[in-house]
Enzyme design. Structure first.
Site, short mmCIF file in Angstrom:
data_model
loop_
_atom_site.label_atom_id
_atom_site.label_comp_id
_atom_site.label_asym_id
_atom_site.label_seq_id
_atom_site.Cartn_x
_atom_site.Cartn_y
_atom_site.Cartn_z
CG ASN A 7 -1.81 1.23 1.30
OD1 ASN A 7 -1.38 2.33 0.94
ND2 ASN A 7 -3.03 1.07 1.76
CD GLU A 34 -4.83 4.28 1.07
OE1 GLU A 34 -4.22 3.81 2.04
OE2 GLU A 34 -5.34 5.41 1.05
CG ASP A 150 -4.39 -2.07 3.54
OD1 ASP A 150 -4.73 -2.75 4.54
OD2 ASP A 150 -4.38 -0.83 3.52
CG ASN A 152 -7.70 -1.32 6.03
OD1 ASN A 152 -6.90 -0.77 6.80
ND2 ASN A 152 -8.02 -0.81 4.88
CG ASP A 221 -0.27 -4.09 4.36
OD1 ASP A 221 -0.89 -3.56 3.43
OD2 ASP A 221 0.06 -3.48 5.42
CG ASP A 250 0.24 5.06 6.09
OD1 ASP A 250 0.27 4.60 4.93
OD2 ASP A 250 -0.74 5.66 6.57
CG HIS A 251 0.24 0.32 4.45
ND1 HIS A 251 -0.57 -0.72 4.88
CD2 HIS A 251 -0.53 1.43 4.53
CE1 HIS A 251 -1.77 -0.27 5.18
NE2 HIS A 251 -1.79 1.04 4.98
#
Length: 262
Positions: A7, A34, A150, A152, A221, A250-251
DNA sequence: ATGTCAGCATCGTGCTGA
């Protein structure tokens, strides 16, 4: 063959990182989430120049996924079946042909679902139900299949540095974890957990409150493998060093290696 | 609990989503 997921939190903000990382690890297939741009705005040429075939399912401003492959992408589908009214770009499925047959890959950006008391949470659960229906169908093919992306979902308490902080969050609610287990229980193997007993195996660290510096991460992930993929699994890795680069996502990328010859 | 980031609408900054 190496299959990776990342991501990137905006491909236009992360293009330099993506090119640098691809040069380092040379994955065969990459699931990107994303991208945060429309299909036409995706910097396709930069990846084609590195030898990748590219398919993009974008939308304005949010979400968006892309699939890169050194081998040609066949039977490409954009969007997850089961809800014709779903406008969000979160899913690509494709097949690549290899010496032993095929490898099927699905790139997944599962909805976040927060706050749980809004329509966002039922949308997440509905998406998970559609994903399970899709996966159950594809398992019948008895092919090497990788669901990567991802999700989530924090599957278990050990997948968070501070699990108590996630109580009530859509990523960790019992109902969310139950839906994830239902998917896995169809017959999938969680690639990272199959190959590592390491603690603190995280893939995301929030930008806020010094989460990275404190190693306050979560594992959301995932690469889920059909039996035919799991039987060929050699190793997995989390490219954690990428989170320390300047202006990171951030991933971080997560990958799995298979004894499958291209 | 917290110290963020990105895109958008719109041209300085608040909103949304994560």
């Amino acid at each position: 063959m190496r299959i990776a997921t990342w991501n990137v939190n905006s491909i236009r903000q992360r293009l330099d990182h993506a090119v640098r990382w691809l040069g380092e690890t040379r994955p065969d297939v990459v699931c990107i989430q994303e991208i945060k741009c429309q299909t036409e705005a995706f910097p396709k040429e930069a990846f084609e120049a590195l030898g990748y075939n590219v398919t993009v399912h974008g939308q304005k401003g949010f979400n968006g996924v892309a699939l890169l492959s050194r081998l040609p992408l066949e039977d490409v589908t954009h969007g997850l079946a089961g809800d014709d009214g779903d406008e969000q770009a979160r899913f690509i499925e494709a097949v690549v042909s290899v010496k032993s047959g095929v490898v099927r890959v699905a790139c997944i950006y599962l909805p976040n679902g927060n706050p749980p008391d809004t329509e966002k949470y039922p949308y997440k659960l509905g998406f998970m139900e559609r994903l399970s229906a899709f996966a159950a169908e594809r398992l019948k093919l008895e092919e090497p299949l990788v669901l990567a992306g991802d999700f989530n979902v924090i599957p278990e308490p050990r997948d968070a540095a501070d699990p108590a902080a996630w109580t009530g969050d859509a990523l960790f609610l019992p109902r969310t974890r139950q839906a994830f287990r239902s998917l896995v229980n169809l017959g999938f193997t969680d690639a990272l957990r199959a190959t590592s007993d390491a603690g603190r195996l995280f893939t995301f660290w929030d930008y806020q409150a010094g989460a990275w510096q404190r190693d306050n991460g979560i594992r959301i992930d995932h690469l889920l493998l059909s039996p035919q993929a799991a039987d060929r699994l050699i190793a997995t890795g989390v490219d954690k060093h990428v989170r320390a680069w300047e202006k990171p996502s951030d991933h971080v990328p997560v990958w799995a290696d298979f004894s499958i010859a291209a």
